[in-house]
Design a protein around this motif. Structure first.
Motif, mmCIF file in Angstrom:
data_model
loop_
_atom_site.group_PDB
_atom_site.id
_atom_site.type_symbol
_atom_site.label_atom_id
_atom_site.label_comp_id
_atom_site.label_asym_id
_atom_site.label_seq_id
_atom_site.Cartn_x
_atom_site.Cartn_y
_atom_site.Cartn_z
ATOM 1 N N UNK A 21 2.832 4.454 2.555
ATOM 2 C CA UNK A 21 2.073 4.728 3.786
ATOM 3 C C UNK A 21 0.759 3.966 3.810
ATOM 4 N N UNK A 22 0.339 3.597 5.006
ATOM 5 C CA UNK A 22 -0.869 2.793 5.173
ATOM 6 C C UNK A 22 -2.113 3.564 4.751
ATOM 7 N N UNK A 23 -2.140 4.868 4.970
ATOM 8 C CA UNK A 23 -3.353 5.642 4.721
ATOM 9 C C UNK A 23 -3.425 6.236 3.321
ATOM 10 N N UNK A 24 -2.519 5.846 2.427
ATOM 11 C CA UNK A 24 -2.522 6.330 1.048
ATOM 12 C C UNK A 24 -2.620 5.143 0.101
ATOM 13 N N UNK A 25 -3.230 5.338 -1.093
ATOM 14 C CA UNK A 25 -3.283 4.223 -2.046
ATOM 15 C C UNK A 25 -1.881 3.813 -2.484
ATOM 16 N N UNK A 62 -11.094 4.820 -5.622
ATOM 17 C CA UNK A 62 -10.156 5.495 -4.723
ATOM 18 C C UNK A 62 -8.793 4.834 -4.733
ATOM 19 N N UNK A 63 -8.743 3.551 -5.078
ATOM 20 C CA UNK A 63 -7.480 2.859 -5.154
ATOM 21 C C UNK A 63 -7.410 1.663 -4.227
ATOM 22 N N UNK A 64 -6.237 1.088 -4.147
ATOM 23 C CA UNK A 64 -5.975 -0.075 -3.304
ATOM 24 C C UNK A 64 -5.054 0.347 -2.164
ATOM 25 N N UNK A 65 -5.417 -0.043 -0.940
ATOM 26 C CA UNK A 65 -4.729 0.411 0.254
ATOM 27 C C UNK A 65 -4.114 -0.772 0.999
ATOM 28 N N UNK A 66 -3.123 -0.467 1.815
ATOM 29 C CA UNK A 66 -2.539 -1.463 2.696
ATOM 30 C C UNK A 66 -3.438 -1.616 3.921
ATOM 31 N N UNK A 67 -3.799 -2.847 4.232
ATOM 32 C CA UNK A 67 -4.627 -3.082 5.412
ATOM 33 C C UNK A 67 -3.761 -2.922 6.653
ATOM 34 N N UNK A 68 -4.133 -2.043 7.571
ATOM 35 C CA UNK A 68 -3.302 -1.817 8.764
ATOM 36 C C UNK A 68 -3.108 -3.103 9.551
ATOM 37 N N UNK A 69 -1.916 -3.325 10.073
ATOM 38 C CA UNK A 69 -1.706 -4.511 10.909
ATOM 39 C C UNK A 69 -2.527 -4.407 12.180
ATOM 40 N N UNK A 70 -2.945 -5.532 12.678
ATOM 41 C CA UNK A 70 -3.798 -5.548 13.870
ATOM 42 C C UNK A 70 -3.080 -6.203 15.028
ATOM 43 N N UNK A 71 -3.280 -5.666 16.244
ATOM 44 C CA UNK A 71 -2.826 -6.415 17.413
ATOM 45 C C UNK A 71 -3.523 -7.776 17.417
ATOM 46 N N UNK A 72 -3.002 -8.722 18.097
ATOM 47 C CA UNK A 72 -3.608 -10.057 18.108
ATOM 48 C C UNK A 72 -4.059 -10.420 19.515
ATOM 49 N N UNK A 73 -5.342 -10.470 19.729
ATOM 50 C CA UNK A 73 -6.399 -9.937 18.884
ATOM 51 C C UNK A 73 -6.784 -8.546 19.350
ATOM 52 N N UNK A 74 -7.610 -7.832 18.583
ATOM 53 C CA UNK A 74 -8.140 -6.553 19.055
ATOM 54 C C UNK A 74 -9.109 -6.811 20.205
#
Length: 257
Positions: A21-25, A62-74
């Motif tokens: 999951x994106x919001x967990x390490x 806290x750990x290493x997290x997945x960077x959420x994908x972004x719309x192009x562009x925000x």
């Protein structure tokens, strides 16, 4: 034996597949080592590589997290300034963005290029205002903005150094004080993100920041230099291409026929 790049490719594939999951390490280095059957150092280098690439970001203990994908562009910046009930703004896509965390004010020495734009000597002190902003539900900022104001103006208008500057912010206060409109000129560039920007924007060292340097003038007087930084992969600059007189239509050769 698998290289760290091989392991990075496998981690990237698992991230793309939604394994974590994106919001967990993501799993720690020892678990990654076991999962991919490699040495601990290889797993560690693979994670560092993906942090630098921008797929992951680190929050220390806290750990290493997945960077959420972004719309192009925000947000796509254009060449206009807008105004609503809260004051001036420069990004229509970010009109509802608000401060994330508390803003900061201090008297300090600006970068040499900012001092030159302000027309002050290198080493002179100015008022520095830092602000981080993001969407209303943001847990971390997507833009970092720093304003530099000359001390003579702050001496005339002390509210420019206050934590709260009132409706419309510093631009309204300056226009009210000088009884004249501000004009703006922006320069867009990019550079590697520094440590503070990496931490605040949650980006790896391999991702550049887009830097918008805005010079605010009343007449010929520079009243502020603002430097806004944002992750370059989440923003764009959009503008209408205007024809110069040299590119007028019909072309000169056709008009003479």
């Amino acid at each position: 034996m698998a290289s760290y790049r091989d392991v990075a490719a496998r981690i990237r594939s698992d991230v793309d597949a939604g394994l974590w999951p994106v919001d967990k390490p993501i799993p720690g280095i020892d678990r990654l080592r076991e999962r991919y059957g490699v040495a601990r150092e290889t797993a560690h280098r693979a994670v560092k590589h993906l942090v630098a690439e921008g797929l992951l970001y680190s929050e220390g203990r806290r750990g290493t997290f997945i960077r959420p994908p972004a719309p192009a562009p925000i947000v796509a910046r254009d060449r206009h300034v807008y105004r609503d009930a809260l004051g001036y703004f420069f990004d229509r896509g970010a009109q509802d963005w608000r401060g994330v965390g508390a803003p900061a004010q201090e008297v300090g020495v600006p970068p040499a290029d900012v001092a030159e734009l302000l027309g002050v000597d290198q080493g002179d002190h100015v008022m520095i205002r830092d602000r981080a902003v993001g969407p209303p539900d943001a847990t971390h900022p997507l833009q970092l903005a720093t304003s530099y104001l000359p001390m003579p103006l702050v001496g005339q208008l002390p509210v420019l150094g206050a934590a709260k500057t009132g409706p419309g912010g510093i631009y309204d206060r300056i226009e009210e004080h000088l009884d004249a409109p501000i004009s703006w000129e922006e320069t867009v560039s990019s550079r590697p993100a520094n440590d503070h920007e990496q931490q605040q924007l949650r980006i790896g060292a391999g991702l550049p920041v887009l830097v918008v340097t805005r010079v605010s003038r009343v007449g010929s007087q520079v009243v502020e230099v603002n430097r806004t930084r944002m992750a370059a992969d989440r923003f764009a600059v959009s503008y209408e291409v205007m024809r110069d007189e040299t590119a007028r239509w019909p072309r000169e050769a056709e008009r003479s026929e």
